[in-house]
Design a protein around this motif. Structure first.
Motif, PDB file in Angstrom:
ATOM      1  N   LEU A  45       0.822  -1.209   0.000  1.00  0.00           N
ATOM      2  CA  LEU A  45       0.000   0.000   0.000  1.00  0.00           C
ATOM      3  C   LEU A  45       0.858   1.262   0.000  1.00  0.00           C
ATOM      4  O   LEU A  45       0.397   2.333  -0.404  1.00  0.00           O
ATOM      5  CB  LEU A  45      -0.930   0.018   1.220  1.00  0.00           C
ATOM      6  CG  LEU A  45      -1.890  -1.164   1.343  1.00  0.00           C
ATOM      7  CD1 LEU A  45      -2.731  -1.038   2.600  1.00  0.00           C
ATOM      8  CD2 LEU A  45      -2.779  -1.264   0.104  1.00  0.00           C
ATOM      9  N   LEU A  46       2.089   1.150   0.466  1.00  0.00           N
ATOM     10  CA  LEU A  46       3.069   2.228   0.420  1.00  0.00           C
ATOM     11  C   LEU A  46       4.361   1.683  -0.183  1.00  0.00           C
ATOM     12  O   LEU A  46       4.741   0.550   0.128  1.00  0.00           O
ATOM     13  CB  LEU A  46       3.366   2.775   1.827  1.00  0.00           C
ATOM     14  CG  LEU A  46       2.317   3.625   2.528  1.00  0.00           C
ATOM     15  CD1 LEU A  46       2.758   3.923   3.955  1.00  0.00           C
ATOM     16  CD2 LEU A  46       2.068   4.920   1.764  1.00  0.00           C
ATOM     17  N   PRO A  47       5.048   2.455  -1.004  1.00  0.00           N
ATOM     18  CA  PRO A  47       6.327   1.975  -1.543  1.00  0.00           C
ATOM     19  C   PRO A  47       7.434   2.195  -0.514  1.00  0.00           C
ATOM     20  O   PRO A  47       7.409   3.186   0.227  1.00  0.00           O
ATOM     21  CB  PRO A  47       6.544   2.875  -2.765  1.00  0.00           C
ATOM     22  CG  PRO A  47       5.877   4.159  -2.390  1.00  0.00           C
ATOM     23  CD  PRO A  47       4.664   3.774  -1.558  1.00  0.00           C
ATOM     24  N   PRO A  48       8.406   1.306  -0.418  1.00  0.00           N
ATOM     25  CA  PRO A  48       9.551   1.567   0.452  1.00  0.00           C
ATOM     26  C   PRO A  48      10.407   2.690  -0.127  1.00  0.00           C
ATOM     27  O   PRO A  48      10.474   2.852  -1.350  1.00  0.00           O
ATOM     28  CB  PRO A  48      10.303   0.238   0.463  1.00  0.00           C
ATOM     29  CG  PRO A  48       9.949  -0.403  -0.846  1.00  0.00           C
ATOM     30  CD  PRO A  48       8.536   0.019  -1.136  1.00  0.00           C
ATOM     31  N   LEU A  49      11.039   3.468   0.743  1.00  0.00           N
ATOM     32  CA  LEU A  49      11.969   4.480   0.255  1.00  0.00           C
ATOM     33  C   LEU A  49      13.152   3.829  -0.429  1.00  0.00           C
ATOM     34  O   LEU A  49      13.707   4.343  -1.401  1.00  0.00           O
ATOM     35  CB  LEU A  49      12.463   5.351   1.416  1.00  0.00           C
ATOM     36  CG  LEU A  49      11.464   6.336   2.025  1.00  0.00           C
ATOM     37  CD1 LEU A  49      12.110   7.071   3.190  1.00  0.00           C
ATOM     38  CD2 LEU A  49      10.982   7.326   0.976  1.00  0.00           C
ATOM     39  N   SER A  50      13.559   2.686   0.097  1.00  0.00           N
ATOM     40  CA  SER A  50      14.650   1.909  -0.482  1.00  0.00           C
ATOM     41  C   SER A  50      14.475   0.465  -0.055  1.00  0.00           C
ATOM     42  O   SER A  50      13.719   0.159   0.868  1.00  0.00           O
ATOM     43  CB  SER A  50      16.015   2.447  -0.027  1.00  0.00           C
ATOM     44  OG  SER A  50      16.140   2.380   1.384  1.00  0.00           O
ATOM     45  N   GLY A  51      15.187  -0.425  -0.714  1.00  0.00           N
ATOM     46  CA  GLY A  51      15.090  -1.833  -0.387  1.00  0.00           C
ATOM     47  C   GLY A  51      13.919  -2.509  -1.075  1.00  0.00           C
ATOM     48  O   GLY A  51      13.216  -1.906  -1.896  1.00  0.00           O
ATOM     49  N   HIS A  52      13.693  -3.775  -0.704  1.00  0.00           N
ATOM     50  CA  HIS A  52      12.678  -4.577  -1.379  1.00  0.00           C
ATOM     51  C   HIS A  52      11.912  -5.443  -0.392  1.00  0.00           C
ATOM     52  O   HIS A  52      12.452  -5.889   0.621  1.00  0.00           O
ATOM     53  CB  HIS A  52      13.336  -5.488  -2.424  1.00  0.00           C
ATOM     54  CG  HIS A  52      14.127  -4.745  -3.456  1.00  0.00           C
ATOM     55  ND1 HIS A  52      13.571  -4.262  -4.614  1.00  0.00           N
ATOM     56  CD2 HIS A  52      15.441  -4.380  -3.481  1.00  0.00           C
ATOM     57  CE1 HIS A  52      14.491  -3.647  -5.329  1.00  0.00           C
ATOM     58  NE2 HIS A  52      15.645  -3.701  -4.658  1.00  0.00           N
ATOM     59  N   VAL A  53      10.645  -5.672  -0.711  1.00  0.00           N
ATOM     60  CA  VAL A  53       9.798  -6.600   0.039  1.00  0.00           C
ATOM     61  C   VAL A  53       9.486  -7.779  -0.878  1.00  0.00           C
ATOM     62  O   VAL A  53       8.997  -7.593  -2.003  1.00  0.00           O
ATOM     63  CB  VAL A  53       8.485  -5.935   0.489  1.00  0.00           C
ATOM     64  CG1 VAL A  53       7.602  -6.949   1.225  1.00  0.00           C
ATOM     65  CG2 VAL A  53       8.752  -4.723   1.369  1.00  0.00           C
ATOM     66  N   TYR A  54       9.783  -8.978  -0.400  1.00  0.00           N
ATOM     67  CA  TYR A  54       9.526 -10.179  -1.183  1.00  0.00           C
ATOM     68  C   TYR A  54       8.448 -11.023  -0.496  1.00  0.00           C
ATOM     69  O   TYR A  54       8.466 -11.210   0.717  1.00  0.00           O
ATOM     70  CB  TYR A  54      10.792 -11.026  -1.328  1.00  0.00           C
ATOM     71  CG  TYR A  54      11.917 -10.338  -2.075  1.00  0.00           C
ATOM     72  CD1 TYR A  54      11.998 -10.418  -3.467  1.00  0.00           C
ATOM     73  CD2 TYR A  54      12.889  -9.612  -1.395  1.00  0.00           C
ATOM     74  CE1 TYR A  54      13.023  -9.793  -4.159  1.00  0.00           C
ATOM     75  CE2 TYR A  54      13.913  -8.974  -2.083  1.00  0.00           C
ATOM     76  CZ  TYR A  54      13.980  -9.070  -3.463  1.00  0.00           C
ATOM     77  OH  TYR A  54      14.995  -8.439  -4.137  1.00  0.00           O
ATOM     78  N   MET A  55       7.516 -11.510  -1.281  1.00  0.00           N
ATOM     79  CA  MET A  55       6.505 -12.461  -0.824  1.00  0.00           C
ATOM     80  C   MET A  55       6.611 -13.709  -1.698  1.00  0.00           C
ATOM     81  O   MET A  55       6.553 -13.601  -2.934  1.00  0.00           O
ATOM     82  CB  MET A  55       5.098 -11.877  -0.947  1.00  0.00           C
ATOM     83  CG  MET A  55       4.854 -10.636  -0.115  1.00  0.00           C
ATOM     84  SD  MET A  55       4.350 -11.030   1.561  1.00  0.00           S
ATOM     85  CE  MET A  55       3.968  -9.391   2.198  1.00  0.00           C
ATOM     86  N   LEU A  56       6.799 -14.854  -1.073  1.00  0.00           N
ATOM     87  CA  LEU A  56       6.967 -16.115  -1.797  1.00  0.00           C
ATOM     88  C   LEU A  56       8.077 -16.005  -2.844  1.00  0.00           C
ATOM     89  O   LEU A  56       7.971 -16.548  -3.954  1.00  0.00           O
ATOM     90  CB  LEU A  56       5.651 -16.544  -2.451  1.00  0.00           C
ATOM     91  CG  LEU A  56       4.455 -16.756  -1.520  1.00  0.00           C
ATOM     92  CD1 LEU A  56       3.260 -17.258  -2.300  1.00  0.00           C
ATOM     93  CD2 LEU A  56       4.790 -17.686  -0.379  1.00  0.00           C
TER      94      LEU A  56
END
Length: 263
Positions: free
Chosen positions: A57-68
């Motif tokens: 719902l919000l983008p990270p300022l930096s880095g990554h979010v991984y799901m599966l």
């Protein structure tokens, strides 16, 4: 086979796209199926912002979010809705005349589309979600007639109907009485342990979180969260931050606190 259902790779989060509003820095963590994580922190620590970032719902300022194993920035809205369900604190805009069963049925939209007709399999999934959350008997009640606690349970049931491997909740017990809080934490832990879900809940309910969660993320604004099991963090003194006030004592071994109102 993907070992971790959720992976945060050096992410920074903010209330918006403004880097000056950064609330979480350089945070990396991994969560597996069957784990129940509680996110703790004072108001303004960034708990809700972190959950919203994890949900896309919000983008990270930096880095990554991984799901599966997949970067959620590369997922469509429908794809992400099949992986992660989120229950927010604020009331969502639904018709007051909608029934509980109709609300829970909205959890099937990622599979049917907005105008899609529920199949028998979809209806069975909705029924299971109603029963699992203990609200089967109120299926025909209107949303407008529900208490805050009942509405919260209906929202959790809607998320269960999405059948996502990851469930994110922002203050799921905020409006509940003690019995309902206990039931909700027991349900969330059961969903992790019995159904293999990855459950992450932001909460101010410290005492219950200490005993129910497998993992705690302790947040302080502008700092990297501290992670570990409740016992590990208690022994290291990382939970003391919540009890540094006159008249409040914290027992690290028992993970319990006491209050004295005497001056």
């Amino acid at each position: 086979m993907i070992e971790n259902t959720v992976k945060l790779d050096n992410i920074a989060t903010a209330y918006g796209r403004n880097a000056g509003a950064c609330v979480t820095k350089e945070f990396s963590a991994s969560l597996s199926a069957g784990s129940f994580t509680c996110v703790l922190g004072m108001n303004g620590a960034g708990k809700s912002t972190l959950l919203r970032t994890m949900a896309g719902l919000l983008p990270p300022l930096s880095g990554h979010v991984y799901m599966l194993g997949r970067d959620i920035a590369q997922c469509s809205g429908r794809e992400l809705a099949r992986v992660a369900g989120i229950v927010l604190t604020e009331r969502q805009a639904f018709s007051a005349q909608m029934t509980v069963e109709e609300l829970v049925s909205l959890g099937r939209i990622p599979y049917t589309g907005l105008m899609g007709k529920l199949s028998e399999a979809d209806r069975e999934i909705v029924e299971n979600a109603l029963v699992r959350t203990g609200i089967g008997e109120m299926r025909t009640r209107r949303i407008s007639s529900l208490s805050d606690g009942e509405r919260q349970k209906a929202m959790i049931a809607k998320t269960l109907a999405q059948q996502t491997p990851v469930i994110l909740l922002d203050e799921p017990t905020a409006f509940l009485d003690f019995e309902s809080k206990f039931e909700t934490f027991r349900l969330l832990r059961s969903l992790a342990k019995e159904n293999g879900k990855t459950v992450v809940a932001a909460t101010h309910d410290l005492g219950t979180a200490f005993h129910a969660a497998d993992i705690l993320w302790v947040m302080r604004r502008g700092m990297k969260p501290v992670c570990g099991s409740p016992k590990e963090l208690a022994a290291a003194g990382a939970l003391d931050v919540f009890f540094k006030m006159p008249g409040v004592g914290f027992n690290r071994e028992e993970m319990s606190y006491s209050i004295s109102l005497e001056s």
